[in-house]
Design a protein around this motif. Structure first.
Motif, short mmCIF file in Angstrom:
data_model
loop_
_atom_site.label_atom_id
_atom_site.label_comp_id
_atom_site.label_asym_id
_atom_site.label_seq_id
_atom_site.Cartn_x
_atom_site.Cartn_y
_atom_site.Cartn_z
N ILE A 1 1.05 -1.22 -0.03
CA ILE A 1 0.05 -0.05 0.05
C ILE A 1 0.85 1.10 -0.02
N LEU A 2 1.92 1.18 0.63
CA LEU A 2 2.86 2.44 0.77
C LEU A 2 3.65 2.71 -0.63
N LEU A 3 3.98 1.52 -1.24
CA LEU A 3 4.61 1.38 -2.58
C LEU A 3 3.75 2.13 -3.33
N GLU A 4 2.45 1.68 -3.47
CA GLU A 4 1.29 2.31 -4.28
C GLU A 4 1.41 4.00 -4.16
N ARG A 5 1.19 4.34 -2.80
CA ARG A 5 1.01 5.62 -2.33
C ARG A 5 2.20 6.48 -2.79
N GLU A 6 3.37 5.89 -2.50
CA GLU A 6 4.56 6.89 -2.82
C GLU A 6 4.57 7.23 -4.32
N PHE A 7 4.47 6.10 -5.34
CA PHE A 7 4.78 6.31 -6.73
C PHE A 7 3.43 7.14 -7.26
N LYS A 8 2.23 7.03 -6.52
CA LYS A 8 1.09 7.80 -6.99
C LYS A 8 1.53 9.28 -6.65
N ILE A 9 1.83 9.76 -5.58
CA ILE A 9 2.57 10.95 -5.14
C ILE A 9 3.14 11.62 -6.17
N ALA A 10 4.38 10.65 -6.59
CA ALA A 10 5.54 11.09 -7.38
C ALA A 10 5.13 11.55 -8.71
N THR A 11 4.08 10.79 -9.09
CA THR A 11 3.79 10.87 -10.53
C THR A 11 2.50 11.74 -10.82
N SER A 12 1.84 12.05 -9.71
CA SER A 12 0.46 12.95 -9.99
C SER A 12 0.90 14.31 -9.61
N LYS A 13 1.79 14.43 -8.61
CA LYS A 13 2.10 15.86 -8.31
C LYS A 13 3.17 16.23 -8.65
N GLY A 14 4.07 15.76 -9.50
CA GLY A 14 5.21 16.04 -10.02
C GLY A 14 6.44 16.27 -9.12
#
Length: 301
Positions: free
Chosen positions: A197-210
């Protein structure tokens, strides 16, 4: 001690003497066609893919780690990657199996696959026996998927992915509507789920918020309040893959998605995914795909 075989989908094909020309991320088969002689007993193996099995008429049992689950007609079940497993087929008259990788799920089904379908993180999945009318709804879906899988189309993966979304939504609606993965299993199982779940969250933050994030074992261990060696030991023992393996696979999946679906340059993608130099990203991408990011982008446009 019984030898545990590590299986990719291509390994599955080879073990069944089925023709294969390349690594594949999605397959569907009519089970009686690939296991024509029953009873059949598989070796013990650790699969690197998801399996979804739809048994209209048949029986047998499957083993996940130390748990045994019998199944019979009008049953649906799935197994996820990482666990040590085996299965026995007593008879198989009408049944289908779908195998697919996590990469396929992310790239063609849903980018936040565990957020949308958290039941895919389930520690153990008992078979679900259904009434005939309810099972028939699933039969329509998996037979349509089988039909599309046999076709040759440049949109094949997208079509299969969208049909599989419907299948997952029906599974969620029927069996897993209120499932919370963090409430299930022992301490080690919860660590694995928390890490994913943390892996998902970190990549999502990195890609969606630049944002640019360095994805290191130490970072995940700090977030989970664990020593990095302990985190790595738990992840490896429960899934067969190290933390770095998980990070690399997720990095590659996101890189492919950004190359296919955005106009970011390779340099921008490299920094976005935590590489200190674009050349490091190019070497990483080529190591895992045998082609450069530029070639991959051109071949997918």
């Amino acid at each position: 001690m019984e030898l545990i075989v590590h299986h990719k989908i291509s390994d599955l094909y080879k073990s069944l003497n089925l023709p294969i020309e390349q690594e594949m991320d999605f397959t569907i088969h009519f089970l009686p066609a690939i296991h024509s002689k029953t009873p059949f007993k598989s070796p013990v193996f650790r699969a690197d893919y998801f399996s979804f099995v739809f048994i209209k008429e048949g029986s047998g049992k499957y083993t996940i780690d130390d748990k045994i689950f019998p199944f019979d007609s009008q049953t649906i079940y799935f197994t996820n990657p990482g666990h040590i497993k085996s299965f026995e087929i007593e008879n198989s008259k009408d049944a289908y199996i779908i195998t697919l990788t996590e990469s396929f799920l992310r790239e063609n089904v849903h980018p936040d696959i565990f957020g949308e379908f958290p039941f895919l993180l389930a520690e153990t999945v008992p078979p679900k026996k259904m009434l005939q009318n309810d099972f028939s709804e699933f039969e329509i879906l998996y037979k349509q998927i089988f039909k599309e899988f046999k076709k040759q189309s440049e949109y094949k993966n997208k079509i299969l992915g969208n049909l599989f979304v419907v299948l997952l939504l029906k599974i969620k609606e029927n069996f897993w509507l209120s499932y919370n993965p963090l409430e299930e299993g022992g301490r080690n199982s919860q660590i694995v789920k928390s890490f994913k779940i943390l892996l998902e969250r970190e990549f999502k933050i990195a890609t969606s918020k630049g944002l640019t994030i360095a994805f290191q074992v130490q970072d995940y261990a700090n977030e989970l309040n664990l020593h990095p060696n302990y985190l790595n030991s738990v992840i490896k023992s429960k899934t067969g893959r190290t933390v770095n393996d998980w990070i690399s696979k997720r990095t590659l999946s996101v890189a492919k998605s950004l190359l296919k679906n955005t106009t970011y340059s390779s340099k921008e993608i490299a920094y976005k995914l935590g590489f200190s130099e674009p050349t490091h990203f190019s070497r990483f991408f080529k190591k895992h795909t045998q082609i450069s990011p530029t070639t991959f982008r051109k071949s997918n446009q």
